[in-house]
Each structure stands twice: as C-alpha cells, then as structure tokens.
Design a protein around this motif. Structure first.
Motif: not given
Length: 418
Positions: A1-24
């Motif tokens: 596992m790379t050194s990433t921070d795995l945590r529950v998403l906050r509502p204000e982070e949704w757009d950034t999160w969804y852009r990564t999903f679309e990219l994948a």
C-alpha cells in the motif's frame, strides 16, 4: 500500500473525488444531469477516498440496498460502486485497501451481503465476489420475427389489446405510478433492488448528448380495468437507406403484472412504424419474451453477467433466504479475504425458512465464498461448479440434495446497474 490517506469523503470534496472516478473509467465527463443524480444518491458516510496529498488516488462507495432473495425477503446488501484508481497510482495496493476497509465497514453495519456490477469480473473474484445473476441482450429483426398470440392479447377496438389499453405518457409525469408498479414486482425475482429515494430517476435519466441519434425517452402504459398493469420505456432511433426506413426501437424498461399486459407491450414495441429492429437488454435469461417470438435465431441473443455477489456474513446470508427443498448439509467454506467466514457451517432449511450456524461436524461439501455467492440467488447450480472442480463433494448424495435446495423457479435478475 502506498502512503495514502484512506478516509470517508466529505461533501465539499465530492467534485474532486468524482473527477478521479471519471478519469479511472476513461476520462469522458458525464452530463450535468448524470452527475447531479449520482451526487444525490451518494451516501457520504459510505464513500471512501484514498488521498495522496491533495490528489484523490482512489474512489469507492456503497449504497444501503435491500436485495430480493429466494423466498421474497429483502436482505440488507451493500451496493458497491464507483470503484476506481487513478492511472498514476495503479499497482500500489490502493484497490485492495479500499476493498478491505469497505468489507470491514459492511460487516460492522450488519449487512450480510455485498453486491456490485463488475467492470472487469476477474478483478473482483479475488475479493470473493462471484457472478450471481445474468441477463439477456438482443436485437430482434422485426421484419422476420413476429410475436405469437398470447391468451387475452388479441387486438380489440379503440386501441385495446385483448382488454389491455395502451397509451403514451410523459416519462416524468408517469414516474410515480410506474415506480409503484415496480415495487409490486420487487420480490417476483431474486436480484431485484428496492430503490432508495432519488433512484427512481435513473429510469428516466435521458441526457440529450447521450442519445446517439435516438429520440427523447418515451413511455407507454398498459392499463386494464382502470388500473396500471405495465409500462415500457423506450426511444426510437431513425435510420434510412435506399430501400427505405430501417429504424430501431431501443428498449430500456418493460415491467408488467400479468402476461396479457406484458405481451401487449412487446407487440406495441415490435410494431412501431418505420423501424425494423428492437434492441433490448438487460432482460432475465428466462424472460417470457423468448417464448413469444417466432424465431429466436433472429433475435441475436447474448448472455452477460450482471450482478456479482459475495456473502459478508455467511451464516446470516444463508439463513436469510428459503430453499426449494428440505436441506441439511455441512458446508466447509473458504474465505481468505474475510476469514471470519471460513470454516464449517451447518445449513438446515426448507420453503419456510432456514438456520445456518457454526458446527464441528464433518464437512459434506467444500467450496469457496465466491462459489457460495454464485449459487446464492439460485441462478447457478452447485453441480455445474462441481463439474468445473470448484465445489467438492465429501459425502455421496450431498451435492445433489444441496443443488436441488439452492435452485429457484425463476432466474435472478438485476434490472439496472448502479
């Protein structure tokens, strides 16, 4: 596992999160209508993000579904979706970490099942998911395929079809009554999902930029005795060549409460002017449509896996469904990813219910949790998996008895993805 921070998403982070999903998934941005719907159905407490600094490296979420299982119970099932890893962060263990965290959370929530629609089935088999429901897709050549008459479906006056009256309706305006009919159908087949608030809008989502030359979505209602008995949603894709029109009817949904309404809807779809093809799917693999058409060979049928399932709590999952015949069998279950499931379980049940508990008795059948997920909804036989070497019989006769018990009269079916 790379050194990433795995945590529950906050509502204000949704757009950034969804852009990564679309990219994948290829990087093509979805329409505003689609993005709005997926945000509306997002349960942020069940949504995970793997962060590498201020960049989202991985995405995953689950929906708190209720899944129809053999016997008609609606069982809590985590609907796993939006799983993706940024192309810059592949092969670093991020997916495994998200699956580990997610299944731990599902177990803590007391949900016996997890389900998903696999983009690549081989990925999720290693986490214990197996294909539990399949669907038919096809394209009928309506110039060469007709629909056989069905009792109560002969054409009558004033637009009636054997007592079934068809009328066009606005998809949005008819949504509530169509959704009520879907709810009545919910326990008719294992694999169907009770839709949560906002999910009903998936059936009428119709971004103009994604119609691929087809018309806006249309809806036809089948009524009898003043009651809604069925509906179909579809679009028409016009096409012409030098010989004349050769358009296609693109079917999205067909639901009906009785054979007369069901046949009437399909007769309507097969008879739309200026078309010579009807494209459909996903439909159940045992869909009555197969027995209405005059020529299956001209329907271009294909079968594809749809719903993948894994028991998160083997005992609770097996006790939640009923069984076609009486069964009393000791299963030895292997589960490397969720070791709390591993070991021997005694399953005893029939059409009235079941109990599944830990036991020290000798095992009669040996199988993995993935195989258990494949047979859970009754759409895959234990005997078929045994023939592939994936189920092993230790006590003669145990396989035949368990196979009969796990079977179900109708095939499981997932009406739509998630």
């Amino acid at each position: 596992m790379t050194s990433t921070d795995l945590r529950v998403l906050r509502p204000e982070e949704w757009d950034t999160w969804y852009r990564t999903f679309e990219l994948a998934f290829g990087g093509v941005p979805e329409s505003d209508e689609e993005r709005a719907l997926w945000r509306d159905v997002t349960d942020f407490g069940r949504t995970l993000a793997a962060w590498d600094g201020d960049q989202v490296a991985g995405t995953a979420l689950s929906h708190p579904f209720r899944l129809s299982v053999p016997g008609g119970a609606l069982v809590a099932a985590a609907g796993v979706s939006a799983v993706g890893v940024a192309p810059t962060h592949r092969r670093r263990g991020i997916l495994t970490a998200m699956m580990r965290r997610q299944l731990d959370d599902v177990r803590a929530a007391g949900e016996p099942l997890a389900v998903l629609c696999a983009s690549e089935p081989e990925i999720y088999g290693r986490f214990g998911y197996g294909p539990a429901a399949y669907a038919l897709f096809g394209e009928a050549d309506t110039a060469r395929v007709s629909l056989a008459a069905s009792p109560g479906t002969d054409n009558g006056p004033d637009g009636d079809t054997g007592g079934v009256r068809l009328r066009l309706a606005d998809p949005e305006e008819s949504l509530a009554e169509c959704e009520a009919l879907y709810a009545r159908r919910l326990t008719a087949r294992p694999g169907m999902i009770r839709r949560l608030p906002h999910w009903e809008r998936l059936g009428v989502l119709d971004p103009a930029g994604e119609r691929d030359g087809a018309s806006p979505l249309r809806c036809v209602l089948a009524e009898s005795g003043g009651e809604l008995r069925g509906y179909a949603r579809y679009a028409v894709k016009p096409d012409w060549d030098l010989s004349g029109p050769k358009g296609a009817v693109v079917v999205r949904d067909v639901e009906a409460l009785d054979p007369a309404a069901y046949a009437a809807l399909w007769r309507y779809l097969f008879g739309i002017d200026l078309t010579s093809a009807v494209r459909f799917g996903p439909r159940p693999v045992d869909d009555p449509l197969r027995h209405l058409v005059s020529n299956l060979r001209r329907c271009g049928l294909r079968v594809r896996d749809t719903l993948h399932l894994r028991p998160v709590d083997v005992g609770a999952a097996l006790a939640a469904r009923t069984y076609t015949t009486a069964v009393d069998v000791v299963l030895e279950v292997g589960d490397d990813f969720c070791p709390w499931n591993a070991g021997r379980w005694r399953l005893a049940g029939d059409t009235g219910g079941a109990v599944c508990e830990r036991t020290g008795d000798p095992a009669e059948l040996v199988l993995g949790v993935r195989e258990l997920g494949e047979v859970y909804l009754g759409g895959t036989s234990l005997a078929a998996l045994a023939g592939a070497g994936r189920v092993r019989e230790l006590r003669p006769g145990a396989l035949e008895r368990a196979d009969a018990a796990f079977s179900w009269p109708v095939a499981p079916w997932l009406p739509h993805g998630f």
